[in-house]
Scaffold this active site. Structure first.
Site, PDB file in Angstrom:
ATOM      1  N   VAL A  63       1.699  -1.785 -15.007  1.00  9.93           N
ATOM      2  CA  VAL A  63       2.918  -1.059 -14.619  1.00  9.93           C
ATOM      3  C   VAL A  63       4.144  -1.967 -14.479  1.00  9.93           C
ATOM      4  O   VAL A  63       5.265  -1.478 -14.467  1.00  9.93           O
ATOM      5  CB  VAL A  63       2.719  -0.241 -13.314  1.00  9.93           C
ATOM      6  CG1 VAL A  63       1.714   0.874 -13.506  1.00  9.93           C
ATOM      7  CG2 VAL A  63       2.366  -1.137 -12.141  1.00  9.93           C
ATOM      8  N   TYR A 154       4.650  -5.652   1.285  1.00 12.11           N
ATOM      9  CA  TYR A 154       3.992  -4.348   1.038  1.00 12.11           C
ATOM     10  C   TYR A 154       4.738  -3.218   1.748  1.00 12.11           C
ATOM     11  O   TYR A 154       4.964  -2.152   1.183  1.00 12.11           O
ATOM     12  CB  TYR A 154       2.547  -4.472   1.543  1.00 12.11           C
ATOM     13  CG  TYR A 154       1.641  -3.302   1.255  1.00 12.11           C
ATOM     14  CD1 TYR A 154       1.043  -3.147  -0.002  1.00 12.11           C
ATOM     15  CD2 TYR A 154       1.342  -2.370   2.248  1.00 12.11           C
ATOM     16  CE1 TYR A 154       0.184  -2.086  -0.252  1.00 12.11           C
ATOM     17  CE2 TYR A 154       0.487  -1.315   2.003  1.00 12.11           C
ATOM     18  CZ  TYR A 154      -0.101  -1.175   0.751  1.00 12.11           C
ATOM     19  OH  TYR A 154      -0.951  -0.125   0.516  1.00 12.11           O
ATOM     20  N   LYS A 158       6.458   0.008   0.078  1.00 17.35           N
ATOM     21  CA  LYS A 158       5.992   1.368   0.415  1.00 17.35           C
ATOM     22  C   LYS A 158       7.112   2.189   1.075  1.00 17.35           C
ATOM     23  O   LYS A 158       7.154   3.413   0.908  1.00 17.35           O
ATOM     24  CB  LYS A 158       4.762   1.302   1.326  1.00 17.35           C
ATOM     25  CG  LYS A 158       3.532   0.703   0.646  1.00 17.35           C
ATOM     26  CD  LYS A 158       3.155   1.455  -0.607  1.00 17.35           C
ATOM     27  CE  LYS A 158       1.878   0.944  -1.245  1.00 17.35           C
ATOM     28  NZ  LYS A 158       1.587   1.614  -2.529  1.00 17.35           N
TER      29      LYS A 158
HETATM   30  P1  NAD Z   1      -7.494  -0.714  -5.072  1.00 16.64           P
HETATM   31  O1  NAD Z   1      -7.140  -2.146  -4.968  1.00 16.64           O
HETATM   32  O2  NAD Z   1      -8.886  -0.306  -4.804  1.00 16.64           O
HETATM   33  O3  NAD Z   1      -7.087  -0.152  -6.521  1.00 16.64           O
HETATM   34  C1  NAD Z   1      -5.822  -0.396  -7.063  1.00 16.64           C
HETATM   35  C2  NAD Z   1      -5.914  -0.304  -8.564  1.00 16.64           C
HETATM   36  O4  NAD Z   1      -4.609  -0.624  -9.108  1.00 16.64           O
HETATM   37  C3  NAD Z   1      -6.901  -1.318  -9.169  1.00 16.64           C
HETATM   38  O5  NAD Z   1      -7.761  -0.665 -10.080  1.00 16.64           O
HETATM   39  C4  NAD Z   1      -5.996  -2.324  -9.850  1.00 16.64           C
HETATM   40  O6  NAD Z   1      -6.592  -2.934 -11.005  1.00 16.64           O
HETATM   41  C5  NAD Z   1      -4.810  -1.456 -10.229  1.00 16.64           C
HETATM   42  N1  NAD Z   1      -3.610  -2.247 -10.491  1.00 16.64           N
HETATM   43  C6  NAD Z   1      -3.165  -3.313  -9.781  1.00 16.64           C
HETATM   44  N2  NAD Z   1      -2.083  -3.828 -10.353  1.00 16.64           N
HETATM   45  C7  NAD Z   1      -1.794  -3.054 -11.425  1.00 16.64           C
HETATM   46  C8  NAD Z   1      -0.797  -3.076 -12.421  1.00 16.64           C
HETATM   47  N3  NAD Z   1       0.146  -4.035 -12.423  1.00 16.64           N
HETATM   48  N4  NAD Z   1      -0.789  -2.117 -13.390  1.00 16.64           N
HETATM   49  C9  NAD Z   1      -1.755  -1.166 -13.419  1.00 16.64           C
HETATM   50  N5  NAD Z   1      -2.767  -1.114 -12.511  1.00 16.64           N
HETATM   51  C10 NAD Z   1      -2.775  -2.048 -11.527  1.00 16.64           C
HETATM   52  O7  NAD Z   1      -6.465   0.051  -4.119  1.00 16.64           O
HETATM   53  P2  NAD Z   1      -6.574   1.484  -3.401  1.00 16.64           P
HETATM   54  O8  NAD Z   1      -6.974   1.234  -1.999  1.00 16.64           O
HETATM   55  O9  NAD Z   1      -7.325   2.436  -4.231  1.00 16.64           O
HETATM   56  O10 NAD Z   1      -5.022   1.859  -3.361  1.00 16.64           O
HETATM   57  C11 NAD Z   1      -4.418   2.756  -4.271  1.00 16.64           C
HETATM   58  C12 NAD Z   1      -2.983   2.983  -3.808  1.00 16.64           C
HETATM   59  O11 NAD Z   1      -2.991   3.531  -2.488  1.00 16.64           O
HETATM   60  C13 NAD Z   1      -2.173   1.696  -3.746  1.00 16.64           C
HETATM   61  O12 NAD Z   1      -0.833   1.947  -4.120  1.00 16.64           O
HETATM   62  C14 NAD Z   1      -2.245   1.336  -2.277  1.00 16.64           C
HETATM   63  O13 NAD Z   1      -1.157   0.540  -1.889  1.00 16.64           O
HETATM   64  C15 NAD Z   1      -2.224   2.706  -1.637  1.00 16.64           C
HETATM   65  N6  NAD Z   1      -2.786   2.724  -0.282  1.00 16.64           N
HETATM   66  C16 NAD Z   1      -4.068   2.321  -0.046  1.00 16.64           C
HETATM   67  C17 NAD Z   1      -4.543   2.343   1.260  1.00 16.64           C
HETATM   68  C18 NAD Z   1      -5.942   1.917   1.632  1.00 16.64           C
HETATM   69  O14 NAD Z   1      -6.240   1.815   2.823  1.00 16.64           O
HETATM   70  N7  NAD Z   1      -6.840   1.670   0.682  1.00 16.64           N
HETATM   71  C19 NAD Z   1      -3.709   2.756   2.310  1.00 16.64           C
HETATM   72  C20 NAD Z   1      -2.407   3.160   2.011  1.00 16.64           C
HETATM   73  C21 NAD Z   1      -1.953   3.139   0.701  1.00 16.64           C
END
Ligand code: NAD
Length: 246
Positions: A63, A154, A158
């Site tokens: 991305v 972060y 966000k």
């Molecule tokens: P995760 O790390 O398990 O998965 C994130 C995915 O994004 C991975 O598959 C990674 O390869 C992909 N990714 C990273 N950089 C990328 C790039 N440059 N281009 C394309 N893909 C890319 O994370 P998650 O916990 O599933 O989080 C998903 C979303 O939810 C994120 O935006 C995260 O910030 C947000 N989020 C997660 C949590 C949590 O507690 N897990 C809480 C709040 C928000």
């Protein structure tokens, strides 16, 4: 099925919330385009969606690469003719206390979590405007609302995503496009793998529901927001936190 005949592009769909969202959308009848930097992970997501009976393809795309995203969207439009739903889910963390945070840590998180959302949304929006309909869903976080220790980069990204959502809802609402943000709390995904168990237990204790959330519980909200059932929800930031207040 809520998402019958909708074409959905999900970024970061190789694992975690993105993979759960792809599968949930597949079960709701959507055609899935799963995008991730990690090609192997995205292949598994595609197989899972196909096993659920959906048409699904994977794209290795980053991305942060603007022209790469434009090419990816071009190839989706050539194949399926439209993108109805974009889930801007890709995200990373590079945590450090403010005084110790390096420029590289700051830039990496802003690049993926903020500029990546801009890149993907701008790549799809022209087609959505032409068709006079579309849905853009942005991954924010509870920390984007309240701040968090060790997450200057972060939290800024966000909180910025909430700013995008509120701005795009005004600009794009009149063109038939809904834009909403989802703000998860602590969700059990590989993103939390580096967090020690003792810290995870402390985190769960802070949640009124006394547990960490599951990726499917966030995917459920994305599926609702992507569907026509959410036809009057626009510019919202919806928390999936079990009631957590940081
Ligand atoms: P995760 O790390 O398990 O998965 C994130 C995915 O994004 C991975 O598959 C990674 O390869 C992909 N990714 C990273 N950089 C990328 C790039 N440059 N281009 C394309 N893909 C890319 O994370 P998650 O916990 O599933 O989080 C998903 C979303 O939810 C994120 O935006 C995260 O910030 C947000 N989020 C997660 C949590 C949590 O507690 N897990 C809480 C709040 C928000």
């Amino acid at each position: 099925m809520k998402l019958q005949d909708k074409v959905a592009l999900i970024t970061g769909a190789g694992r975690g919330i993105g993979a759960a969202t792809a599968l949930r959308f597949a079960r709701e009848g959507a055609t899935i385009v799963a995008c991730d930097v990690h090609e192997d992970d995205v292949r598994q997501t595609v197989r899972d969606c196909q096993d659920a009976g959906a048409t699904a393809i994977g794209l290795a795309a980053d991305v942060t690469d603007r022209s790469g995203m434009d090419r990816a969207v071009g190839s989706i439009l050539a194949r399926f003719g439209r993108i109805d739903v974009l889930v801007n889910n890709a995200g990373i963390t590079r945590d450090a206390r403010f005084e110790k945070m390096t420029e590289a840590q700051f830039d990496a998180v802003i690049d993926v979590n903020l500029k990546g959302v801009f890149n993907a949304a701008q790549a799809v929006v022209t087609g959505m405007i032409e068709r006079g309909r579309g849905v853009i869903l942005n991954a924010s976080s509870v920390v984007g609302l309240h701040g968090n220790f060790g997450q200057t980069n972060y939290v800024a990204a966000k909180a910025g995503v909430i700013g995008f959502t509120r701005t795009w809802c005004r600009e794009l609402g009149p063109k038939g496009i809904r834009v909403n943000a989802v703000a998860p709390g602590f969700i059990r995904t590989p993103m939390l793998d580096s967090v020690p168990d003792t810290v995870l237990t402390r985190m769960s204790d802070q949640v009124p529901l006394r547990r960490i959330g599951q990726p499917e519980e966030v995917a459920n909200l994305y599926a609702f927001l992507a569907s026509d059932e959410a036809s009057y929800i626009n510019g919202a930031v919806i928390e999936v936190t079990g009631g957590l207040r940081l």
